[in-house]
Enzyme design. Structure first.
Site, PDB file in Angstrom:
ATOM      1  N   TYR A  11       0.827  -1.223   0.000  1.00  0.00           N
ATOM      2  CA  TYR A  11       0.000   0.000   0.000  1.00  0.00           C
ATOM      3  C   TYR A  11       0.862   1.275   0.000  1.00  0.00           C
ATOM      4  O   TYR A  11       0.815   2.073  -0.948  1.00  0.00           O
ATOM      5  CB  TYR A  11      -0.930  -0.055   1.212  1.00  0.00           C
ATOM      6  CG  TYR A  11      -1.663   1.225   1.522  1.00  0.00           C
ATOM      7  CD1 TYR A  11      -2.282   1.973   0.513  1.00  0.00           C
ATOM      8  CD2 TYR A  11      -1.747   1.686   2.835  1.00  0.00           C
ATOM      9  CE1 TYR A  11      -2.963   3.146   0.808  1.00  0.00           C
ATOM     10  CE2 TYR A  11      -2.434   2.844   3.136  1.00  0.00           C
ATOM     11  CZ  TYR A  11      -3.026   3.575   2.120  1.00  0.00           C
ATOM     12  OH  TYR A  11      -3.689   4.730   2.420  1.00  0.00           O
ATOM     13  N   ASN A  91      10.159 -11.612  10.702  1.00  0.00           N
ATOM     14  CA  ASN A  91      10.178 -10.733   9.514  1.00  0.00           C
ATOM     15  C   ASN A  91      10.690  -9.341   9.853  1.00  0.00           C
ATOM     16  O   ASN A  91      11.614  -8.824   9.225  1.00  0.00           O
ATOM     17  CB  ASN A  91       8.780 -10.633   8.913  1.00  0.00           C
ATOM     18  CG  ASN A  91       8.786  -9.798   7.637  1.00  0.00           C
ATOM     19  OD1 ASN A  91       9.390 -10.184   6.643  1.00  0.00           O
ATOM     20  ND2 ASN A  91       8.161  -8.628   7.679  1.00  0.00           N
ATOM     21  N   TYR A 140       4.460  -5.712  17.727  1.00  0.00           N
ATOM     22  CA  TYR A 140       4.675  -4.928  16.501  1.00  0.00           C
ATOM     23  C   TYR A 140       5.508  -3.677  16.794  1.00  0.00           C
ATOM     24  O   TYR A 140       6.551  -3.444  16.167  1.00  0.00           O
ATOM     25  CB  TYR A 140       3.317  -4.534  15.885  1.00  0.00           C
ATOM     26  CG  TYR A 140       3.440  -3.463  14.834  1.00  0.00           C
ATOM     27  CD1 TYR A 140       4.204  -3.679  13.689  1.00  0.00           C
ATOM     28  CD2 TYR A 140       2.811  -2.229  14.982  1.00  0.00           C
ATOM     29  CE1 TYR A 140       4.343  -2.684  12.727  1.00  0.00           C
ATOM     30  CE2 TYR A 140       2.932  -1.238  14.026  1.00  0.00           C
ATOM     31  CZ  TYR A 140       3.712  -1.470  12.893  1.00  0.00           C
ATOM     32  OH  TYR A 140       3.848  -0.486  11.954  1.00  0.00           O
ATOM     33  N   LYS A 144       9.643  -2.688  15.695  1.00  0.00           N
ATOM     34  CA  LYS A 144      10.048  -1.456  14.989  1.00  0.00           C
ATOM     35  C   LYS A 144      11.080  -0.689  15.806  1.00  0.00           C
ATOM     36  O   LYS A 144      12.014  -0.102  15.268  1.00  0.00           O
ATOM     37  CB  LYS A 144       8.813  -0.590  14.728  1.00  0.00           C
ATOM     38  CG  LYS A 144       7.871  -1.160  13.680  1.00  0.00           C
ATOM     39  CD  LYS A 144       8.462  -0.984  12.296  1.00  0.00           C
ATOM     40  CE  LYS A 144       7.521  -1.440  11.220  1.00  0.00           C
ATOM     41  NZ  LYS A 144       7.988  -1.132   9.882  1.00  0.00           N
ATOM     42  N   LEU A 189      -9.885   1.201   9.460  1.00  0.00           N
ATOM     43  CA  LEU A 189     -11.204   1.823   9.580  1.00  0.00           C
ATOM     44  C   LEU A 189     -11.733   2.390   8.257  1.00  0.00           C
ATOM     45  O   LEU A 189     -12.853   2.050   7.847  1.00  0.00           O
ATOM     46  CB  LEU A 189     -11.156   2.939  10.651  1.00  0.00           C
ATOM     47  CG  LEU A 189     -12.471   3.661  10.877  1.00  0.00           C
ATOM     48  CD1 LEU A 189     -13.532   2.717  11.416  1.00  0.00           C
ATOM     49  CD2 LEU A 189     -12.266   4.847  11.832  1.00  0.00           C
TER      50      LEU A 189
HETATM   51  N1  UFG Z   1     -11.943   0.751  14.285  1.00  0.00           N
HETATM   52  C1  UFG Z   1     -13.293   0.488  14.503  1.00  0.00           C
HETATM   53  N2  UFG Z   1     -13.902  -0.434  13.704  1.00  0.00           N
HETATM   54  C2  UFG Z   1     -13.240  -1.102  12.713  1.00  0.00           C
HETATM   55  C3  UFG Z   1     -11.866  -0.826  12.494  1.00  0.00           C
HETATM   56  C4  UFG Z   1     -11.256   0.105  13.308  1.00  0.00           C
HETATM   57  O1  UFG Z   1     -13.921   1.060  15.389  1.00  0.00           O
HETATM   58  O2  UFG Z   1     -13.868  -1.952  12.044  1.00  0.00           O
HETATM   59  C5  UFG Z   1     -11.283   1.757  15.121  1.00  0.00           C
HETATM   60  C6  UFG Z   1     -10.098   1.198  15.891  1.00  0.00           C
HETATM   61  O3  UFG Z   1     -10.536   0.638  17.107  1.00  0.00           O
HETATM   62  C7  UFG Z   1      -9.234   2.446  16.062  1.00  0.00           C
HETATM   63  C8  UFG Z   1      -9.520   3.257  14.806  1.00  0.00           C
HETATM   64  O4  UFG Z   1     -10.728   2.738  14.282  1.00  0.00           O
HETATM   65  O5  UFG Z   1      -9.678   3.159  17.174  1.00  0.00           O
HETATM   66  C9  UFG Z   1      -8.432   3.116  13.758  1.00  0.00           C
HETATM   67  O6  UFG Z   1      -8.184   1.733  13.569  1.00  0.00           O
HETATM   68  P1  UFG Z   1      -7.261   1.168  12.413  1.00  0.00           P
HETATM   69  O7  UFG Z   1      -7.284  -0.323  12.521  1.00  0.00           O
HETATM   70  O8  UFG Z   1      -7.647   1.774  11.107  1.00  0.00           O
HETATM   71  O9  UFG Z   1      -5.824   1.719  12.761  1.00  0.00           O
HETATM   72  P2  UFG Z   1      -4.961   1.563  14.098  1.00  0.00           P
HETATM   73  O10 UFG Z   1      -4.959   2.904  14.754  1.00  0.00           O
HETATM   74  O11 UFG Z   1      -5.373   0.433  14.922  1.00  0.00           O
HETATM   75  O12 UFG Z   1      -3.559   1.117  13.518  1.00  0.00           O
HETATM   76  C10 UFG Z   1      -2.732   1.980  12.814  1.00  0.00           C
HETATM   77  C11 UFG Z   1      -1.830   1.202  11.848  1.00  0.00           C
HETATM   78  C12 UFG Z   1      -0.853   0.350  12.603  1.00  0.00           C
HETATM   79  C13 UFG Z   1      -0.099   1.211  13.583  1.00  0.00           C
HETATM   80  C14 UFG Z   1      -1.080   1.867  14.496  1.00  0.00           C
HETATM   81  C15 UFG Z   1      -0.409   2.711  15.525  1.00  0.00           C
HETATM   82  O13 UFG Z   1      -2.611   0.396  11.014  1.00  0.00           O
HETATM   83  O14 UFG Z   1       0.045  -0.250  11.720  1.00  0.00           O
HETATM   84  O15 UFG Z   1      -1.956   2.696  13.741  1.00  0.00           O
HETATM   85  O16 UFG Z   1      -1.235   2.738  16.656  1.00  0.00           O
HETATM   86  F1  UFG Z   1       0.747   0.495  14.321  1.00  0.00           F
END
Ligand code: UFG
Length: 332
Positions: A11, A91, A140, A144, A189
């Protein structure tokens, strides 16, 4: 420069490859296509293989005359890293050390590394500055951080010139809708919400509304993928032998899960049903970047300042490629 982009068909890597080409550099991609897509880099030099394959790396360094390396080939799902940490240690650390060794032996010392705000764990101060203690709370983030530390030592001992760029939430797609986000399974999200808008999912589940935030849902800093790529390009051009730069990359503005869903409703004009769910383990309530150091050092200011602008580009991609890269002629 001839730039080896490991994970270049993924991506963020594929947006980087485009930008390198536009800037007059020559990207050489190494990707095992486990998450990447051949179609995202059509027309570019692509070696399909493993990052830990030392013989392949040596062949690429020699035959392509590599000057610098950018590394996007890590696993990056927090939840998965808790369930299957070995996958992340092998990895994200072991294979990356093989890459660094190949660089050393081939006399290449310029390196731009994809790091993450997950290295901060649960920060005490928001917005987060680079001086915030790095105390990751999942494998994770820890993997890093290990590589960040290795790079510090490699710079001091072997003259490496590196940038460790700590991303916040990468989002969006190329504005022409040609390349974008296509993960399987999708966990992020914005793409999930837009798949609901397209009728591919019945609803989005909000992971908890009992956080200490104004609307109770988690707040994140969504940074456009092209803004990230531009920061890499500038960092590459500023690298200094024997030293490193460590920078946060975010917009400085946070949006709650509810705000993101509403932005997707506004941009798509579609109904997006939501269901309230329980908290997802390991989600910090608020992650917002202080990116003033990147502004000072790189002159970097994100072009996409609001989440609506970011969603607009993601929506264009999803509309043009409702089944992701499987729509294209170059299906894997
Ligand atoms: N969320 C929902 N519903 C969903 C998916 C996500 O409510 O179906 C919420 C999550 O709980 C979070 C927010 O949306 O509060 C964002 O979630 P994402 O999964 O899109 O992203 P993250 O913040 O969990 O993760 C991202 C990157 C990771 C990185 C991280 C750092 O994808 O690689 O930020 O915290 F490590």
């Amino acid at each position: 420069m001839n730039v080896l982009v490991v994970g270049g068909a993924g991506y963020i890597g594929s947006h980087m490859v485009r930008m390198l080409v536009q800037a007059g550099h020559h990207p050489v991609i190494l990707d095992n296509l486990c998450d990447g897509h051949r179609a995202s880099v059509s027309g570019q030099t692509l070696h399909v293989g493993e990052l830990a394959d030392r013989e392949l790396l040596d062949r690429i360094f020699k035959s392509e005359g590599i000057d610098a390396v950018m590394h996007f080939a890590a696993f990056a799902q927090v939840g998965e890293s808790v369930i299957d940490p070995a996958k992340y240690y092998v990895n994200n650390i072991m294979a990356t050390l093989v890459l660094l060794e190949a660089m050393r032996d081939n006399g290449v010392t310029r390196f731009v590394f994809s790091s993450t705000c997950a290295t901060y764990g649960e920060p005490q101060t928001i917005p987060i500055k680079e001086s915030e203690p790095q105390l990751p709370v999942n494998p994770y983030g820890f993997t890093k951080l290990v590589i960040e530390r290795a790079l510090e030592d490699y710079a001091a001992a072997y003259g490496f010139a590196y940038a460790a760029l700590r991303y916040f939430n990468a989002a969006g797609a190329s504005p022409d809708g040609d390349i974008g986000e296509d993960h399987d399974p999708e966990t992020h999200l914005i793409p999930i919400v837009l798949q609901v808008a397209l009728g591919q999912r019945s609803h989005v589940t909000i992971f908890g509304d009992d956080y200490e935030t104004p609307d109770g849902t988690c707040i994140r800093d969504y940074i456009h993928v092209d803004d990230l790529a531009r920061a890499h390009l500038t960092a590459l051009e500023k690298l200094q032998p024997g030293s490193g730069i460590r920078l946060n990359l975010g917009t400085g503005t946070g949006y709650s899960v509810r705000e993101v869903i509403n932005a997707c409703r506004n941009i798509s004009g579609r109904e997006i049903p939501e269901v309230m769910g329980v908290r997802r383990e390991g989600d910090p309530p608020r992650l917002i970047a202080d990116s003033s150091a990147a502004k000072e050092l790189l002159g970097w200011v994100p072009k996409y300042q609001s989440v609506e602008d970011v969603v607009q580009t993601a929506w264009a991609w999803h509309c043009q490629h409702p089944r992701g890269y499987h729509d294209g002629p170059d299906v894997q």
